[in-house]
Motif scaffolding. Structure first.
Motif, PDB file in Angstrom:
ATOM      1  N   GLN A 155      45.316  45.286  93.199  1.00 48.17           N
ATOM      2  CA  GLN A 155      46.557  45.628  93.904  1.00 48.17           C
ATOM      3  C   GLN A 155      47.143  46.929  93.373  1.00 48.17           C
ATOM      4  O   GLN A 155      47.607  47.775  94.140  1.00 48.17           O
ATOM      5  CB  GLN A 155      47.570  44.489  93.775  1.00 48.17           C
ATOM      6  CG  GLN A 155      48.820  44.707  94.596  1.00 48.17           C
ATOM      7  CD  GLN A 155      48.535  44.845  96.073  1.00 48.17           C
ATOM      8  OE1 GLN A 155      47.747  44.081  96.639  1.00 48.17           O
ATOM      9  NE2 GLN A 155      49.143  45.818  96.723  1.00 48.17           N
ATOM     10  N   GLU A 156      47.128  47.108  92.058  1.00 45.67           N
ATOM     11  CA  GLU A 156      47.648  48.336  91.449  1.00 45.67           C
ATOM     12  C   GLU A 156      46.862  49.557  91.922  1.00 45.67           C
ATOM     13  O   GLU A 156      47.440  50.585  92.274  1.00 45.67           O
ATOM     14  CB  GLU A 156      47.592  48.224  89.927  1.00 45.67           C
ATOM     15  CG  GLU A 156      48.114  49.442  89.209  1.00 45.67           C
ATOM     16  CD  GLU A 156      47.995  49.337  87.694  1.00 45.67           C
ATOM     17  OE1 GLU A 156      47.953  50.404  87.054  1.00 45.67           O
ATOM     18  OE2 GLU A 156      47.937  48.216  87.157  1.00 45.67           O
TER      19      GLU A 156
ATOM     20  N   ARG B 188      34.690  40.824  86.118  1.00 47.91           N
ATOM     21  CA  ARG B 188      34.906  40.675  84.680  1.00 47.91           C
ATOM     22  C   ARG B 188      34.023  39.548  84.183  1.00 47.91           C
ATOM     23  O   ARG B 188      33.992  38.464  84.767  1.00 47.91           O
ATOM     24  CB  ARG B 188      36.357  40.340  84.366  1.00 47.91           C
ATOM     25  CG  ARG B 188      36.566  40.058  82.856  1.00 47.91           C
ATOM     26  CD  ARG B 188      38.011  39.726  82.495  1.00 47.91           C
ATOM     27  NE  ARG B 188      38.823  40.929  82.589  1.00 47.91           N
ATOM     28  CZ  ARG B 188      39.904  41.038  83.364  1.00 47.91           C
ATOM     29  NH1 ARG B 188      40.307  40.036  84.089  1.00 47.91           N
ATOM     30  NH2 ARG B 188      40.578  42.169  83.403  1.00 47.91           N
TER      31      ARG B 188
ATOM     32  N   ALA C 111      42.830  44.858  81.123  1.00 46.46           N
ATOM     33  CA  ALA C 111      43.143  43.514  80.635  1.00 46.46           C
ATOM     34  C   ALA C 111      43.932  42.687  81.652  1.00 46.46           C
ATOM     35  O   ALA C 111      44.048  41.473  81.500  1.00 46.46           O
ATOM     36  CB  ALA C 111      43.929  43.601  79.326  1.00 46.46           C
ATOM     37  N   GLN C 112      44.456  43.321  82.681  1.00 48.65           N
ATOM     38  CA  GLN C 112      45.208  42.591  83.709  1.00 48.65           C
ATOM     39  C   GLN C 112      44.283  41.635  84.461  1.00 48.65           C
ATOM     40  O   GLN C 112      43.070  41.848  84.523  1.00 48.65           O
ATOM     41  CB  GLN C 112      45.778  43.565  84.747  1.00 48.65           C
ATOM     42  CG  GLN C 112      46.895  44.434  84.296  1.00 48.65           C
ATOM     43  CD  GLN C 112      47.461  45.196  85.482  1.00 48.65           C
ATOM     44  OE1 GLN C 112      47.618  44.649  86.576  1.00 48.65           O
ATOM     45  NE2 GLN C 112      47.757  46.463  85.277  1.00 48.65           N
ATOM     46  N   PRO C 113      44.856  40.619  85.101  1.00 48.12           N
ATOM     47  CA  PRO C 113      44.044  39.829  86.035  1.00 48.12           C
ATOM     48  C   PRO C 113      43.454  40.760  87.104  1.00 48.12           C
ATOM     49  O   PRO C 113      44.103  41.739  87.509  1.00 48.12           O
ATOM     50  CB  PRO C 113      45.054  38.854  86.651  1.00 48.12           C
ATOM     51  CG  PRO C 113      46.154  38.763  85.634  1.00 48.12           C
ATOM     52  CD  PRO C 113      46.227  40.125  84.995  1.00 48.12           C
ATOM     53  N   LEU C 114      42.245  40.478  87.540  1.00 52.32           N
ATOM     54  CA  LEU C 114      41.571  41.384  88.467  1.00 52.32           C
ATOM     55  C   LEU C 114      42.332  41.578  89.770  1.00 52.32           C
ATOM     56  O   LEU C 114      42.363  42.685  90.314  1.00 52.32           O
ATOM     57  CB  LEU C 114      40.144  40.909  88.735  1.00 52.32           C
ATOM     58  CG  LEU C 114      39.208  40.937  87.525  1.00 52.32           C
ATOM     59  CD1 LEU C 114      37.810  40.501  87.937  1.00 52.32           C
ATOM     60  CD2 LEU C 114      39.181  42.297  86.861  1.00 52.32           C
TER      61      LEU C 114
ATOM     62  N   ALA D  63      45.542  41.602  90.176  1.00 51.10           N
ATOM     63  CA  ALA D  63      46.650  42.522  89.890  1.00 51.10           C
ATOM     64  C   ALA D  63      46.126  43.952  89.742  1.00 51.10           C
ATOM     65  O   ALA D  63      46.755  44.908  90.220  1.00 51.10           O
ATOM     66  CB  ALA D  63      47.389  42.088  88.629  1.00 51.10           C
ATOM     67  N   LEU D  64      44.983  44.115  89.088  1.00 54.16           N
ATOM     68  CA  LEU D  64      44.387  45.439  88.933  1.00 54.16           C
ATOM     69  C   LEU D  64      44.002  46.012  90.292  1.00 54.16           C
ATOM     70  O   LEU D  64      44.266  47.182  90.579  1.00 54.16           O
ATOM     71  CB  LEU D  64      43.173  45.370  88.005  1.00 54.16           C
ATOM     72  CG  LEU D  64      42.399  46.671  87.784  1.00 54.16           C
ATOM     73  CD1 LEU D  64      43.287  47.790  87.283  1.00 54.16           C
ATOM     74  CD2 LEU D  64      41.229  46.421  86.829  1.00 54.16           C
TER      75      LEU D  64
ATOM     76  N   SER E  19      44.554  49.453  82.347  1.00 57.84           N
ATOM     77  CA  SER E  19      44.909  48.166  82.963  1.00 57.84           C
ATOM     78  C   SER E  19      43.780  47.153  83.019  1.00 57.84           C
ATOM     79  O   SER E  19      43.902  46.136  83.700  1.00 57.84           O
ATOM     80  CB  SER E  19      45.428  48.422  84.387  1.00 57.84           C
ATOM     81  OG  SER E  19      46.523  49.309  84.373  1.00 57.84           O
TER      82      SER E  19
END
Length: 142
Positions: A99-100, A121, A91-94, A96-97, A89
């Protein structure tokens, strides 16, 4: 410290390892230093090191409150799960990462310690940021 050219300077002070996902490379690089915790002893200073970050590289630091979350069977969330999430993950916005990761940790087991997650990043500076840096540099030299 993170410079605009991608040079990052760090000292660990007994923090958990920094996980680095490098663009164009497989897996995750683990950055560790054996040092005493900050404030434990009257330490004069900490040794540090430098790394060069390429555009898109992601750094992740998670405190033990995330790494040591346990299921009922005693298994910890651990660094391996965190590394796997970073590989899949990065490449996701930070946001979103983050939160995941936090959602997966909460589903894994109960929180018993403070939890801190730091994601960085390296990205290209926007023209607005570049103008602000140039303006600040001009102000410092006057």
């Amino acid at each position: 410290r993170l410079n605009a050219d991608g040079q990052a300077w760090y000292a660990m002070a007994a923090s958990p390892p920094v996980l680095r996902r490098r663009i164009g490379h497989d897996g995750v690089q683990t950055i560790e230093q054996q040092q005493l915790p900050l404030g434990l002893l009257p330490e004069v200073g900490f040794s540090g090191d430098r790394m060069d970050l390429a555009m898109g590289d992601v750094l992740l630091v998670a405190t033990d409150g995330i790494l040591e979350v346990c299921r009922q069977d005693g298994e910890e969330f651990g660094r391996d799960r965190l590394e796997q999430m970073l590989v899949l993950s990065a490449a996701q916005p930070l946001a979103a990462l983050a939160q995941e990761i936090l959602s997966k940790v909460r589903r894994f087991g109960p929180q018993t310690d403070d939890q801190t997650l730091l994601l960085i990043r390296r990205s290209a500076p926007s023209p607005v940021r570049m103008a602000a840096f140039a303006e600040a540099a001009a102000g410092n030299s006057a």
